[in-house]
Design a protein around this motif. Structure first.
Motif, PDB file in Angstrom:
ATOM      1  N   SER A 312       1.093  -1.311  -0.026  1.00 42.39           N
ATOM      2  CA  SER A 312      -0.106   0.081   0.218  1.00 42.39           C
ATOM      3  C   SER A 312       0.663   1.505  -0.069  1.00 42.39           C
ATOM      4  O   SER A 312       0.567   2.511  -0.296  1.00 42.39           O
ATOM      5  N   LEU A 313       1.993   1.212   0.345  1.00 47.85           N
ATOM      6  CA  LEU A 313       3.016   2.705   0.474  1.00 47.85           C
ATOM      7  C   LEU A 313       3.335   2.868  -1.052  1.00 47.85           C
ATOM      8  O   LEU A 313       3.308   4.093  -1.408  1.00 47.85           O
ATOM      9  N   SER A 314       4.064   1.974  -1.720  1.00 48.58           N
ATOM     10  CA  SER A 314       4.076   1.935  -2.923  1.00 48.58           C
ATOM     11  C   SER A 314       2.620   2.937  -4.185  1.00 48.58           C
ATOM     12  O   SER A 314       2.867   3.533  -4.335  1.00 48.58           O
ATOM     13  N   LEU A 315       1.514   1.846  -3.687  1.00 47.55           N
ATOM     14  CA  LEU A 315       0.944   2.354  -4.648  1.00 47.55           C
ATOM     15  C   LEU A 315       0.007   3.837  -4.218  1.00 47.55           C
ATOM     16  O   LEU A 315      -1.169   4.803  -4.452  1.00 47.55           O
ATOM     17  N   GLU A 316       0.030   3.762  -1.948  1.00 49.36           N
ATOM     18  CA  GLU A 316      -0.366   5.955  -2.138  1.00 49.36           C
ATOM     19  C   GLU A 316       0.743   6.644  -2.840  1.00 49.36           C
ATOM     20  O   GLU A 316      -0.017   7.966  -2.802  1.00 49.36           O
ATOM     21  N   ALA A 317       1.490   6.299  -2.909  1.00 48.51           N
ATOM     22  CA  ALA A 317       2.878   7.252  -2.664  1.00 48.51           C
ATOM     23  C   ALA A 317       2.380   7.789  -5.035  1.00 48.51           C
ATOM     24  O   ALA A 317       3.150   8.561  -5.159  1.00 48.51           O
ATOM     25  N   CYS A 318       2.585   6.460  -5.588  1.00 44.34           N
ATOM     26  CA  CYS A 318       2.044   6.659  -6.955  1.00 44.34           C
ATOM     27  C   CYS A 318       0.503   7.152  -7.315  1.00 44.34           C
ATOM     28  O   CYS A 318      -0.016   7.353  -8.122  1.00 44.34           O
ATOM     29  N   GLY A 319      -0.419   7.438  -5.635  1.00 42.18           N
ATOM     30  CA  GLY A 319      -2.190   7.965  -6.138  1.00 42.18           C
ATOM     31  C   GLY A 319      -3.061   6.721  -6.782  1.00 42.18           C
ATOM     32  O   GLY A 319      -3.765   7.082  -6.780  1.00 42.18           O
ATOM     33  N   ALA A 320      -2.237   5.554  -6.619  1.00 42.27           N
ATOM     34  CA  ALA A 320      -3.160   4.510  -6.982  1.00 42.27           C
ATOM     35  C   ALA A 320      -3.883   3.627  -6.587  1.00 42.27           C
ATOM     36  O   ALA A 320      -5.732   2.728  -6.252  1.00 42.27           O
ATOM     37  N   PHE A 321      -3.940   3.916  -4.147  1.00 40.56           N
ATOM     38  CA  PHE A 321      -4.425   3.761  -4.069  1.00 40.56           C
ATOM     39  C   PHE A 321      -4.496   5.178  -2.966  1.00 40.56           C
ATOM     40  O   PHE A 321      -3.317   5.035  -2.003  1.00 40.56           O
ATOM     41  N   HIS A 322      -6.248   4.634  -1.800  1.00 39.09           N
ATOM     42  CA  HIS A 322      -5.631   5.931  -0.596  1.00 39.09           C
ATOM     43  C   HIS A 322      -6.850   5.420   0.458  1.00 39.09           C
ATOM     44  O   HIS A 322      -7.766   5.093   0.357  1.00 39.09           O
ATOM     45  N   THR A 323      -6.241   5.476   1.556  1.00 35.12           N
ATOM     46  CA  THR A 323      -7.439   5.478   2.421  1.00 35.12           C
ATOM     47  C   THR A 323      -6.581   6.725   3.690  1.00 35.12           C
ATOM     48  O   THR A 323      -5.004   6.277   4.238  1.00 35.12           O
ATOM     49  N   LYS A 324      -7.173   6.702   4.750  1.00 34.19           N
ATOM     50  CA  LYS A 324      -6.853   7.641   5.348  1.00 34.19           C
ATOM     51  C   LYS A 324      -5.354   7.059   6.144  1.00 34.19           C
ATOM     52  O   LYS A 324      -4.210   7.433   6.722  1.00 34.19           O
ATOM     53  N   LEU A 325      -5.378   5.755   6.733  1.00 35.21           N
ATOM     54  CA  LEU A 325      -4.834   5.009   7.020  1.00 35.21           C
ATOM     55  C   LEU A 325      -3.051   4.905   6.644  1.00 35.21           C
ATOM     56  O   LEU A 325      -2.291   4.929   7.136  1.00 35.21           O
ATOM     57  N   THR A 326      -3.864   4.868   5.627  1.00 31.43           N
ATOM     58  CA  THR A 326      -2.643   4.009   4.541  1.00 31.43           C
ATOM     59  C   THR A 326      -2.019   5.703   4.376  1.00 31.43           C
ATOM     60  O   THR A 326      -0.171   5.738   4.284  1.00 31.43           O
ATOM     61  N   SER A 327      -2.724   6.726   4.606  1.00 31.17           N
ATOM     62  CA  SER A 327      -1.825   7.676   3.601  1.00 31.17           C
ATOM     63  C   SER A 327      -1.383   7.961   4.971  1.00 31.17           C
ATOM     64  O   SER A 327      -0.084   8.978   5.092  1.00 31.17           O
TER      65      SER A 327
END
Length: 397
Positions: A312-327
């Motif tokens: 989820s870290l990589s997907l958050e970083a590239c804007g492909a996945f987002h939640t408050k927790l993983t952000s």
């Protein structure tokens, strides 16, 4: 074969995972000879004859791949253009595509996914390739990696660190999802539609290199710390600098991702000389390198968090996945808005020979990937008393 991906998990979903090397050679060799040497070199390494499966529970494994997709191609593109074109085209690691080789006007170019190995691994591959080209016999190289169980006991994370890992794993469990190759494809398409990288290469001849080495010897610091001071001189404020470190526990010339790292925070002092700043940086680096907890903490963190949470870290970083927790998690792990200011990999003097009968390596250029936790990636390598430094940065289109 079946080897679980643990300490290298952060590389699975990162959309910028291409390690690049340009090898300029002296000697006449046909494209057919190069292609045959490449294919035989790939067949030599067990890891390059594997594919990666992501299972329903989120675990990922290297498994046997009878027909790997690594390729060697003739091209009219130069080195920087090959990096630009290829890093945005996902390596099909599920089908054993770890290396793309090219015969280009700039020389031989090898682009490798980080799950095929680290920078040192690619040098070993190049040595095998060149040895085959020279008609030498090479041995098969079995798979090797660095699971959590193999890490030094002295580097075990303290209780509070382990408590931190367990806390985040519990939080993630409530909303956990397993990411797939479809998610990876979507992430690549979305990210590279809006981004591009830039590569700047600097070459230093033996006279300039020896002058720097003499200055380092005089003031008692490493070349890496001296160059870091040079770059930080023009970067005001407190800066976070990461340094790639070889995590190999055995002196074996195998391929695999054994990279770990340390980082230091440093504010350049304008009242001191570059050399004096370098000595301070060198002291911070040596302190962290001498501490096994600091030296192997990156590998412990990557291997002990829930694998899907690491994805989820990589997907958050590239804007492909987002939640408050993983952000929040991405911000803590430097995958959010605040990233490492400099990420430096110094392969030092290349650990391979340069003479192969009628063919000789003239020089090598190394370009590390712009990973999701870094802003400015710097690669350094020295071959035949010539040091080449690359600066690899990400930008928006």
């Amino acid at each position: 074969m079946r080897y679980r991906i643990e300490t290298e998990r952060e590389n699975l979903f990162d959309v910028s995972m291409v390690i690049a090397m340009r090898v300029r050679i002296i000697g006449e060799v046909s494209f057919h000879q190069l292609e045959m040497a490449f294919r035989k070199a790939v067949s030599t390494y067990e890891i390059l004859n594997s594919g990666i499966v992501i299972e329903e529970n989120g675990d990922a494994y290297y498994v046997e791949c009878p027909d790997p997709l690594s390729s060697f191609t003739e091209t009219g593109l130069g080195f920087e253009d090959l990096i630009f074109e290829n890093e945005r085209v996902r390596f099909r690691i599920e089908n054993g595509e770890y290396i793309r080789g090219f015969h280009s006007p700039d020389g031989l170019v090898f682009l490798m996914h980080h799950l095929g190995g680290d920078g040192k691994s690619l040098l070993y591959f190049i040595e095998t390739f060149m040895s085959i080209l020279a008609g030498e016999e090479v041995r098969k190289v079995p798979f090797d990696n660095l699971p959590v169980s193999a890490l030094p006991e002295a580097g075990r994370l303290p209780f509070l660190y382990r408590l931190f890992i367990r806390s985040w794993n519990r939080k993630w469990k409530k909303m956990r999802r397993v990411f797939t190759y479809e998610d990876m494809d979507s992430a690549y398409d979305a990210f590279w539609h809006e981004h591009k990288t830039k590569t700047v290469i600097e070459e230093y001849g033996s006279e300039e290199l020896n002058a720097m080495l003499d200055e380092c010897k005089r003031c008692g610091c490493s070349l890496t710390s001296y160059l870091t001071a040079v770059w930080l001189k023009d970067m005001p404020g407190l800066r976070d600098v990461g340094f790639a470190v070889d995590g190999r526990l055995k002196d074996e010339r195998t391929m695999g991702n054994f990279a770990t790292g340390i980082h230091v925070k440093y504010r350049y002092d304008d009242s001191l000389s570059i050399a004096e700043n370098a000595v301070r940086i060198n002291s911070l680096m040596k302190k962290n390198l001498a501490d096994p907890v600091m030296r192997y903490s990156v590998l412990h963190f990557t291997g002990e968090f829930d694998p899907a949470l690491i994805d989820s870290l990589s997907l958050e970083a590239c804007g492909a996945f987002h939640t408050k927790l993983t952000s929040r998690f991405a911000d803590i792990m430097t995958y959010g808005k605040k990233k490492r200011d400099l990420s430096i990999t110094n392969l030092m003097r290349a650990c391979i020979k340069t003479d192969y009968g009628a063919v000789r390596i003239d020089d090598i250029t190394f370009v590390p990937p712009v990973v999701s936790y870094g802003k400015n990636l710097i690669g350094i390598i020295t071959v035949n008393d010539r040091m080449i430094i690359s600066h690899h940065t990400m930008d928006s289109i």
